[in-house]
Write an enzyme that holds these catalytic residues in place. Sequence first.
Site, PDB file in Angstrom:
ATOM      1  CB  THR A   1     -91.245-106.744 -11.666  1.00  0.00           C
ATOM      2  OG1 THR A   1     -90.410-106.432 -10.538  1.00  0.00           O
ATOM      3  CG2 THR A   1     -90.861-105.856 -12.821  1.00  0.00           C
TER       4      THR A   1
ATOM      5  CG  ASP B   1    -107.801 -99.247  -4.655  1.00  0.00           C
ATOM      6  OD1 ASP B   1    -108.024 -98.047  -4.378  1.00  0.00           O
ATOM      7  OD2 ASP B   1    -106.661 -99.704  -4.820  1.00  0.00           O
TER       8      ASP B   1
ATOM      9  NE  ARG C   1     -88.943-102.307 -10.231  1.00  0.00           N
ATOM     10  CZ  ARG C   1     -88.215-103.419 -10.112  1.00  0.00           C
ATOM     11  NH1 ARG C   1     -88.228-104.088  -8.973  1.00  0.00           N
ATOM     12  NH2 ARG C   1     -87.481-103.856 -11.114  1.00  0.00           N
ATOM     13  N   GLY C   2     -94.490-102.826  -8.636  1.00  0.00           N
ATOM     14  CA  GLY C   2     -95.363-102.588  -7.500  1.00  0.00           C
ATOM     15  C   GLY C   2     -94.718-103.015  -6.204  1.00  0.00           C
ATOM     16  NE  ARG C   3     -97.954-102.924  -0.484  1.00  0.00           N
ATOM     17  CZ  ARG C   3     -98.571-103.618   0.498  1.00  0.00           C
ATOM     18  NH1 ARG C   3     -97.907-103.949   1.586  1.00  0.00           N
ATOM     19  NH2 ARG C   3     -99.833-103.950   0.373  1.00  0.00           N
TER      20      ARG C   3
ATOM     21  CB  ILE D   1     -94.399-102.681 -18.909  1.00  0.00           C
ATOM     22  CG1 ILE D   1     -95.170-103.899 -18.374  1.00  0.00           C
ATOM     23  CG2 ILE D   1     -93.770-102.994 -20.261  1.00  0.00           C
ATOM     24  CD1 ILE D   1     -96.329-104.326 -19.275  1.00  0.00           C
TER      25      ILE D   1
ATOM     26  CE  LYS E   1    -100.317-107.425 -10.758  1.00  0.00           C
ATOM     27  NZ  LYS E   1    -101.494-107.151  -9.857  1.00  0.00           N
TER      28      LYS E   1
END
Length: 274
Positions: A22, A133, A17-19, A15, A38
């Site tokens: 997943t 952030d 995806r990051g650096r 669902i 995650k």
Amino acid sequence: MCESLRLKYQLCEEIGRGRFGTVYRCFSPVTGESYACKTIEKNLLLDSTDRECLEKEPKILQFLAGDSNILRLVDIYEDDNYLHVVTELCAGGDLYERVVARGALPEAEAAGIFRQLMSAIGRCHVTGIAHRDVKPDNVLFDSEGNLKLADFGSAEWFGGYEDRMMNGVVGTPYYVAPEVLMGRDYNEKVDVWSAGVILYIMLAGAPPFFGETPAETFEAVLRANLRFPTRLFRSVSPEAKDLLRKMMCKDPYRRLSAEQVLRHPWVMSGGETR
């Protein structure tokens, strides 16, 4: 997959995806509920800063447990190759998607979202944590539309003391406070600035400070020349504009605190103006 994770959850579709990894939907046969998992590949953590960010987030979520507007941590699993962080599933998407799809929101709707966001930020600050952030991508919604502040990888502990300052350039171009870009020490009010930018975007459908490149955007943030173009703010109340000015005040000592924002007449009235 970590054996203990596999015994408790069934990993389903991807669902996000990051650096570093997943995000999957996962299902617990015991509770009958779906969650988000995650999965972070440790070999993608290039330096100690990356490792610190990803190890910090679960600890902070544990510390903030119990707040209805902060993403709930469910489980943590770790083996030699992966770190798995299981949280509640936010099936309602994020605020970025909502604003892109709809543009400017009615004041009452924006106020309802904003009050929940500031409640979460206020809880962080009272607890001695600055998020650092705050942006629409990190503002999630569950299936019932309740707001959940997420992604505490850049967060910092300041201990709840007003004179405890932080440093380091973190954040995202459109939303970062000017004092961060100046390289000065700063306090938790950087989150108030970022939340002010989010409120501006919800009311106008466009950011207050922007440029063609990240560098130009940073220059616009540093100038902090806050404007309310008539074509975007024709139907926005004076009370909302007053709050925006006091949140995006370049001088952090004159900028409202999270607690003061929650007591502002526009927030307390739910965006209902005369």
